[in-house]
Design a protein around this motif. Structure first.
Motif, short mmCIF file in Angstrom:
data_model
loop_
_atom_site.label_atom_id
_atom_site.label_comp_id
_atom_site.label_asym_id
_atom_site.label_seq_id
_atom_site.Cartn_x
_atom_site.Cartn_y
_atom_site.Cartn_z
N VAL A 457 75.52 9.83 36.69
CA VAL A 457 74.49 8.80 36.58
C VAL A 457 73.42 9.23 35.56
O VAL A 457 72.98 8.44 34.73
CB VAL A 457 73.84 8.52 37.96
N LYS A 458 73.06 10.52 35.62
CA LYS A 458 71.97 10.99 34.74
C LYS A 458 72.35 10.94 33.26
O LYS A 458 71.47 10.87 32.41
CB LYS A 458 71.56 12.41 35.11
N LYS A 459 73.66 11.02 32.98
CA LYS A 459 74.08 11.03 31.57
C LYS A 459 74.55 9.64 31.11
O LYS A 459 74.99 9.49 29.97
CB LYS A 459 75.18 12.06 31.35
N ALA A 460 74.48 8.66 31.98
CA ALA A 460 74.94 7.32 31.63
C ALA A 460 74.06 6.74 30.52
O ALA A 460 72.90 7.17 30.38
CB ALA A 460 74.89 6.41 32.86
N PRO A 461 74.54 5.79 29.74
CA PRO A 461 75.84 5.15 29.83
C PRO A 461 76.94 5.95 29.12
O PRO A 461 76.68 6.63 28.14
CB PRO A 461 75.61 3.82 29.11
N HIS A 462 78.15 5.84 29.65
CA HIS A 462 79.29 6.52 29.05
C HIS A 462 80.15 5.55 28.25
O HIS A 462 80.88 5.96 27.36
CB HIS A 462 80.13 7.17 30.15
N GLU A 463 80.09 4.27 28.60
CA GLU A 463 81.00 3.28 28.00
C GLU A 463 80.33 2.46 26.90
O GLU A 463 80.97 1.63 26.29
CB GLU A 463 81.48 2.28 29.07
N ALA A 464 79.04 2.67 26.71
CA ALA A 464 78.33 1.79 25.78
C ALA A 464 78.55 2.19 24.33
O ALA A 464 78.95 3.32 24.04
CB ALA A 464 76.84 1.80 26.09
N TYR A 465 78.30 1.29 23.46
CA TYR A 465 78.42 1.51 22.02
C TYR A 465 77.47 2.61 21.58
O TYR A 465 77.77 3.43 20.74
CB TYR A 465 78.08 0.20 21.31
N ARG A 466 76.30 2.64 22.16
CA ARG A 466 75.35 3.72 21.94
C ARG A 466 75.05 4.36 23.28
O ARG A 466 74.98 3.67 24.29
CB ARG A 466 74.03 3.18 21.37
N LYS A 467 74.82 5.68 23.29
CA LYS A 467 74.52 6.37 24.53
C LYS A 467 73.00 6.30 24.80
O LYS A 467 72.38 5.33 24.44
CB LYS A 467 75.03 7.82 24.45
N ARG A 468 72.43 7.35 25.41
CA ARG A 468 70.98 7.31 25.63
C ARG A 468 70.25 7.31 24.29
O ARG A 468 70.45 8.20 23.48
CB ARG A 468 70.51 8.54 26.40
N LEU A 469 69.41 6.35 24.10
CA LEU A 469 68.64 6.30 22.86
C LEU A 469 67.28 6.93 23.09
O LEU A 469 66.76 6.91 24.19
CB LEU A 469 68.46 4.85 22.42
N ASP A 470 66.72 7.45 22.03
CA ASP A 470 65.34 7.90 22.09
C ASP A 470 64.48 6.66 21.84
O ASP A 470 64.20 6.29 20.69
CB ASP A 470 65.10 8.97 21.02
N GLU A 471 64.10 5.98 22.92
CA GLU A 471 63.46 4.68 22.77
C GLU A 471 62.07 4.78 22.13
O GLU A 471 61.64 3.87 21.42
CB GLU A 471 63.40 3.96 24.12
N VAL A 472 61.40 5.90 22.38
CA VAL A 472 60.07 6.07 21.78
C VAL A 472 60.22 6.20 20.27
O VAL A 472 59.54 5.52 19.50
CB VAL A 472 59.35 7.30 22.37
N ALA A 473 61.17 7.04 19.83
CA ALA A 473 61.38 7.21 18.39
C ALA A 473 61.82 5.89 17.76
O ALA A 473 61.38 5.56 16.65
CB ALA A 473 62.43 8.29 18.13
N ALA A 474 62.64 5.13 18.48
CA ALA A 474 63.12 3.86 17.92
C ALA A 474 61.95 2.90 17.68
O ALA A 474 61.94 2.15 16.71
CB ALA A 474 64.14 3.23 18.86
N ALA A 475 60.96 2.95 18.59
CA ALA A 475 59.82 2.06 18.44
C ALA A 475 58.80 2.59 17.43
O ALA A 475 58.18 1.83 16.69
CB ALA A 475 59.14 1.84 19.79
N ARG A 476 58.65 3.93 17.39
CA ARG A 476 57.60 4.52 16.54
C ARG A 476 58.06 4.75 15.10
O ARG A 476 57.27 4.68 14.17
CB ARG A 476 57.14 5.86 17.13
N ASN A 477 59.34 5.09 14.91
CA ASN A 477 59.82 5.40 13.56
C ASN A 477 61.01 4.52 13.19
O ASN A 477 62.09 5.01 12.92
CB ASN A 477 60.27 6.87 13.46
N PRO A 478 60.83 3.23 13.18
CA PRO A 478 61.97 2.38 12.87
C PRO A 478 62.37 2.53 11.40
O PRO A 478 61.50 2.69 10.54
CB PRO A 478 61.45 0.97 13.15
N ARG A 479 63.66 2.52 11.13
CA ARG A 479 64.13 2.53 9.74
C ARG A 479 64.55 1.12 9.39
O ARG A 479 65.58 0.65 9.81
CB ARG A 479 65.29 3.52 9.58
N LEU A 480 63.73 0.45 8.62
CA LEU A 480 63.93 -0.98 8.40
C LEU A 480 64.53 -1.29 7.02
O LEU A 480 64.89 -2.42 6.74
CB LEU A 480 62.60 -1.71 8.54
N VAL A 481 64.61 -0.28 6.15
CA VAL A 481 65.09 -0.52 4.80
C VAL A 481 66.28 0.36 4.52
O VAL A 481 66.26 1.56 4.84
CB VAL A 481 63.96 -0.23 3.79
#
Ligand SMILES: *Cc1c(COP(=O)(O)O)cnc(C)c1O
Length: 484
Positions: A457-481
């Motif tokens: 459970v702690k390492k889920a998701p196992h079946e997804a296209y992407r695993k655990r994302l660093d959601e803070v980094a995704a919001a703070r340092n988006p790569r848009l270009v």
């Protein structure tokens, strides 16, 4: 199955010389880009767009769509978001050329049908909310809140004093304090009573003539109906204050009870939640604001009015707060919403609310004992559990991520803030019992896994296209270009 395919960007798939059309042989002299466009061409060369065939493009987007989850695939129990299935007839209607081809600057005489549609929607929303007037201009719920707070400010200003404070309970949606703040008010948090409702005595003691309004979400983010709502309205009105209702949860009420009848002065309605227009992709939404007659003079310009069988935009509104959107660019959201209201009818809308409440209470009954309830007491269209009793350090986030492996969109988590490790589930009325049972079974399995194989459970998701994302980094340092 773990999906390893990495979908490239269209720029990376670029194949110079390929295109998606077969044109007949050119029978006129060729000219260069610069010659063709002359001084209009700012660049010597055309911009470097990717060159691709039709099949390249179709496969790219189809593969991407298969990476995603949608309400057309299964239960999407994102609490507070009302992710109901959107009937496809609404899509068919808003693709009518007379609606999709209309231009915002077109002469009103040639757009009577579009204006009639907007007028009919204004009237329907007034009937559903128990209000007297309505603007369709705000483009989202939060935008509606801001518009509503501006109406309240303009109303108080017209009486000589804009006042200073807006009271907001601690169970409010995060957009409420932001909207009040942007309208120039100091936000004062108001603690909910032990039953999750407003403490009437505390409110009576707090209320004075500095308070411009109270903002209440009904039912609130715990799914609890504000049982003291009439008393709240009376307390506010006795000192000249206004009652703003956040109507984003109207899906629990429509056809059953109306904020206007409780005594509320103004509210917003999320067409992209209750009225079944698709949302979640960041596309256009609509947050119409409905109000009582005393606030009508302040509504944004223009309002759609009907005079002698002609529809027009009314700009002659001297007390108006002005425009809150350039054009009605979200017009097709309005078309979808009216299609939904008309196809459902009054009885249909009422039964949608009743089924939304029934479904949430079905899940509540089935899941109680597997998860701990965040709050006791009756709830309407959503139910909030907490992380109490989760074994082996498994968290709400782990639990939510593991649901992805079972083929579900996770519920809303860690909101509302007044419930520890909140798991907020809103199934909506469009879920069949089998789908909810499948969800209950998945929760049961995850609870067992948390006990027996917590790492899974702690390492889920196992079946997804992407695993655990660093959601803070995704919001703070988006790569848009993308750069070659
Ligand atoms: C969704 C929601 C909002 C905000 O609506 P947006 O359209 O996302 O801006 C406000 N209040 C509540 C209770 C909501 O659920």
């Amino acid at each position: 199955m773990s999906r390893q395919i990495e979908e490239k960007l269209l720029f990376e798939l670029d194949h110079p010389g390929r295109n998606g059309a077969s044109l007949p042989k050119c029978d006129v002299p060729e000219v260069s880009f610069a010659d063709a466009f002359g001084p209009l061409a700012r660049k010597e060369e055309p911009v470097a767009l990717p060159e691709l065939s039709e099949v390249d493009v179709i496969r790219h987007f189809t593969r991407l769509s298969a990476c995603n989850y949608s309400v057309d695939l299964g239960l999407y129990p994102l609490g507070s978001c009302t992710m109901k299935y959107n009937p496809k007839i609404n899509e068919a209607v808003c693709r009518y050329e007379g609606l999709s081809g209309v231009h915002p600057l077109q002469d009103e005489a040639t757009a009577q049908g579009a204006l009639e549609l907007m007028h009919a929607l204004q009237e329907s929303l007034c009937a559903i909310s128990g209000m007297d007037a309505c603007t369709l201009q705000p483009a989202a719920g939060a935008h509606g809140e801001f518009t509503g707070m501006q109406l309240i400010r303009a109303y108080h200003e017209a009486k000589g004093n804009p006042r200073k404070i807006v009271l907001i309970p601690d169970s409010a949606h995060g957009t409420n304090p932001a909207s009040a703040h942007f309208a120039g008010y100091a936000v004062e948090e108001f603690k909910s009573g032990a039953d999750g409702c407003v403490d009437v005595e505390a409110l009576k003691a707090r209320m004075n003539e500095e308070v411009a309004a109270i903002m209440l979400t009904v039912p609130n983010t715990l799914g609890i109906f504000e049982k003291n709502i009439k008393a709240v309205c009376e307390i506010l009105h006795a000192k000249g204050g206004q009652v703003y209702i956040d109507g984003a949860n109207l899906n629990a009420l429509m056809g059953v009870t109306r904020p206007g009848d409780w005594g509320a002065d103004v509210m917003h309605i999320n067409l992209h939640k209750t009225f079944s227009t698709p949302h979640g992709g960041g596309g256009p939404g609509a947050g119409p604001v409905a109000c009582k007659a005393h606030l009508e003079p302040f509504l944004p310009v223009p309002i759609v009015v009907k005079k002698e069988e002609r529809y027009s935009f009314d700009y002659e509104r001297p007390m108006s707060i002005g425009k809150v959107q350039g054009f009605y660019g979200n017009f097709l959201v309005l078309a979808r919403a009216l299609a939904y209201i008309e196809t459902m009818g009054a009885e249909g809308l009422k039964s949608a609310s009743e089924l939304a409440v029934l479904n949430a209470n079905y899940l509540r009954a089935k899941l109680t004992g597997k998860l701990e309830l965040g709050f006791d007491g009756p709830t309407l269209h959503e139910v909030v559990f907490c992380d109490k009793g989760m074994p082996n350090g498994v968290t709400t986030m782990d639990f939510a991520k593991r649901l992805i492996d079972y083929g579900f969109h996770p519920p809303t988590v860690y909101f509302p803030l007044i419930v520890h490790g909140a798991i907020m589930i809103e199934p909506t009325e469009t879920e069949p019992k089998e789908e909810m049972d499948r969800f209950v079974e998945a929760v049961e399995k995850i609870v067992a896994e948390a006990r027996e194989t917590p790492d899974l459970v702690k390492k889920a998701p196992h079946e997804a296209y992407r695993k655990r994302l660093d959601e803070v980094a995704a919001a703070r340092n988006p790569r848009l270009v993308w750069k070659r």
